[in-house]
Design a protein around this motif. Structure first.
Motif, short mmCIF file in Angstrom:
data_model
loop_
_atom_site.label_atom_id
_atom_site.label_comp_id
_atom_site.label_asym_id
_atom_site.label_seq_id
_atom_site.Cartn_x
_atom_site.Cartn_y
_atom_site.Cartn_z
N ARG A 156 -26.36 29.03 -15.91
CA ARG A 156 -27.02 30.03 -17.02
C ARG A 156 -26.01 31.10 -17.37
O ARG A 156 -25.75 30.93 -18.77
N ARG A 157 -25.45 31.70 -16.41
CA ARG A 157 -24.70 32.75 -16.78
C ARG A 157 -23.47 32.19 -17.35
O ARG A 157 -22.73 32.92 -18.39
N ALA A 162 -27.89 23.99 -20.59
CA ALA A 162 -28.19 22.55 -21.17
C ALA A 162 -27.74 21.61 -19.91
O ALA A 162 -27.93 20.43 -19.92
N ARG A 163 -26.93 21.87 -19.29
CA ARG A 163 -26.24 21.24 -18.06
C ARG A 163 -26.77 21.16 -16.76
O ARG A 163 -26.70 20.44 -15.85
N GLY A 427 -8.00 16.99 -8.21
CA GLY A 427 -9.06 17.56 -9.30
C GLY A 427 -9.74 18.80 -8.23
O GLY A 427 -9.55 18.96 -6.95
N TYR A 428 -10.59 19.28 -8.79
CA TYR A 428 -11.41 20.45 -8.28
C TYR A 428 -12.93 19.98 -8.24
O TYR A 428 -13.37 19.38 -8.98
N LEU A 429 -13.89 20.63 -7.49
CA LEU A 429 -15.03 20.50 -7.28
C LEU A 429 -15.76 20.80 -8.61
O LEU A 429 -15.73 21.90 -9.10
N GLY A 430 -16.61 20.00 -8.94
CA GLY A 430 -17.42 20.30 -10.14
C GLY A 430 -16.73 20.29 -11.53
O GLY A 430 -17.12 20.69 -12.59
N GLN A 431 -15.41 19.43 -11.38
CA GLN A 431 -14.72 19.65 -12.44
C GLN A 431 -15.26 18.86 -13.99
O GLN A 431 -15.07 19.60 -14.81
N SER A 432 -16.11 17.81 -13.55
CA SER A 432 -16.34 17.11 -14.70
C SER A 432 -17.62 18.10 -15.45
O SER A 432 -17.93 17.84 -16.59
N LEU A 433 -18.05 18.80 -14.60
CA LEU A 433 -18.98 19.74 -15.03
C LEU A 433 -18.61 20.62 -16.28
O LEU A 433 -19.31 20.85 -17.45
#
Ligand code: HEM
Length: 435
Positions: A156-157, A162-163, A427-433
């Motif tokens: 949220r921050r 929406a994700r 890559g890194y954690l949560g990259q596709s987010l």
């Protein structure tokens, strides 16, 4: 080379044995417990699919830190989120490989922070140069795992409302909750586990420093369980502070039940192969509990305290034991169910919750005394699951309504984090987010 060499002066010597200090250890095949003890001190290699620190045996020490992003506007918060996830991906991997010293400057990092490109403001120019500080000098990796989670508040921050995946929906207020807000929630979380407390502390500290300026610590919970070094059988189910064997009827890692219960299969792509972590700080009212007889304690849970067998099992001499399946229909000569209607294992058993399980991997905590001089100690309940809306929430609702254990426990804090899958190569954690 022996797993864990370098620890406590442990080194491979001539012949088949090993030397610890001045002591000569017998060869592994004659010393299976020693082999397990050495294995738990070895570096943990990720499987490239899931984050470590979930399915693997829980090491003895936990340092769990929740953080909030410091940025106030969504664009900056989003950039900071990416930078922190990148720093913790690289830093966590370096630490888990066993970097033992000094990748970061002693005495703290400048305030500011990393951006995805490198520097923000007065910033930190670090991305992944993590290593333990001097406090862990001379220690091996001690089975260190670093597991990173993202809270709905963080999304949220960062303007990513929406994700927010469905399973990350806030845990509703539940009957009996006495939650302290300051000890719960959080934009981000880092679970550090290690067999050695200095290693766990040092790793958690270094990860915090890597994100300095971009996040501020919100709460920390340290936890522990028996060490492999002290246990007669380091692979046995551990006991909690109430003396119960805790973890018996968990889904077995690697089984189809575990995969179904723990790994997110649907939902957004960035969480596929990830999991959701429910944290509950549950204080045990030990003074009351310890006034019960051992039989009464067993009835509260529905299992014998000594060997963990369900109360429906035959005596140990007749073959009943921890692994005997619970028979919830069994009744005693007086017609009453052997596992009481309000016993903890009946109310939480998956067969009464549509078959949905969760994987409990909690730690004991001991935070000293409260104002009345009673121990502020209990269970830092950690449970990984594919969707808390169909596992933790309904189970806890049922427990809150009638669990016999309620007289002896109090839920004092709550948090929920999305734990993304392992990062893509390079890559890194949560990259596709964030892409
Ligand atoms: C089982 C203790 C809180 C869910 C057990 C067992 C013990 C135990 C001793 C039996 C051994 C085992 O299978 O692990 C406790 C204590 C708690 C606590 C002391 C609080 C301080 C919770 C909470 C939940 C939960 C909050 C979930 C909302 C379960 C489940 C089982 C279980 C699913 C397995 C039941 C079965 O299938 O036999 N717990 N527990 N527990 N507990 Fe808890």
């Amino acid at each position: 080379m022996l797993a864990g060499a370098g620890l406590f002066g442990l080194g491979a010597g001539a012949g088949t044995g090993v030397t610890v200090g001045t002591q000569r250890l017998v060869p592994e095949r004659a010393d299976p417990v020693g082999a397990v003890r050495r294995a738990v001190l070895a570096p943990v290699a990720g499987d490239g699919v899931h984050q470590p620190g979930i399915a693997a045996r829980a090491p003895a020490h936990l340092v769990f830190t929740a953080y909030d992003l410091t940025a106030t506007d969504p664009v900056a918060a989003r950039a900071a989120l990416g930078a922190v996830l990148r720093a913790w991906t690289d830093g966590g991997q370096t630490l888990m490989r066993g970097a033992s010293q000094g990748g970061l400057p002693q005495g703290g990092l400048p305030q500011g922070g990393v951006s995805q490109g490198g520097v923000v403001g007065s910033g930190v120019v670090r991305s992944g140069a993590a290593g333990m500080g001097r406090e862990a000098a001379g220690l091996g990796p001690a089975g260190l795992t670093v597991t990173v989670g993202i809270g709905a508040a963080g999304l949220r921050r960062a303007g990513l409302d929406a994700r927010i995946p469905g399973p990350l929906a806030d845990i509703p207020a539940l009957p009996g909750d006495r939650l302290e807000a300051a000890r719960g929630g959080g934009d981000l979380a880092v679970q550090v586990c290690a067999e050695d407390p200095m290693v766990a502390f040092a790793a958690a500290r270094q990860l915090g420093r890597l994100a300095a300026g971009l996040v501020r610590p919100r709460w920390v919970q340290r936890g522990f369980q028996r060490t492999a070094a002290a246990a007669a059988d380091p692979t046995a189910t551990p006991r909690n502070l109430m003396g119960q064997l805790d973890g018996t009827n968990n889904p077995r890692p690697g089984s189809a039940q575990f995969d179904l219960a723990v790994w997110a299969a649907g939902g957004p792509a960035w969480m596929r192969g990830g999991t959701y972590l429910v944290c509950r700080r549950i204080r045990m009212l030990l003074e009351s509990w310890e006034r019960l007889t051992e039989d009464a304690r067993g009835e509260v849970v529905g299992r014998r305290i000594d060997d963990g067998a369900p109360l429906s099992a035959p005596p140990a001499a007749a073959g009943g034991g921890e692994d005997t399946a619970s028979d919830f229909a069994a009744r005693g000569p007086d017609g009453r169910p052997l596992i009481a209607d309000n016993a903890h294992i009946r109310l939480s058993n998956p067969q009464f919750h549509g078959g949905v399980a969760m994987f409990r991997r909690g730690y004991s905590y001991d935070d000293g005394l409260d104002a009345a001089g009673e121990p502020d100690a209990g269970l830092f309940f950690l449970a990984f699951q594919a969707d808390p809306r169909t596992s933790f929430v309904p189970v806890q609702r049922t427990l809150a309504a009638s669990d016999a254990l309620n007289t002896f426990i109090r839920h004092t804090a709550s948090a929920l984090f999305a734990v993304p899958p392992a990062p893509p190569a390079g890559g890194y954690l949560g990259q596709s987010l964030l892409e």
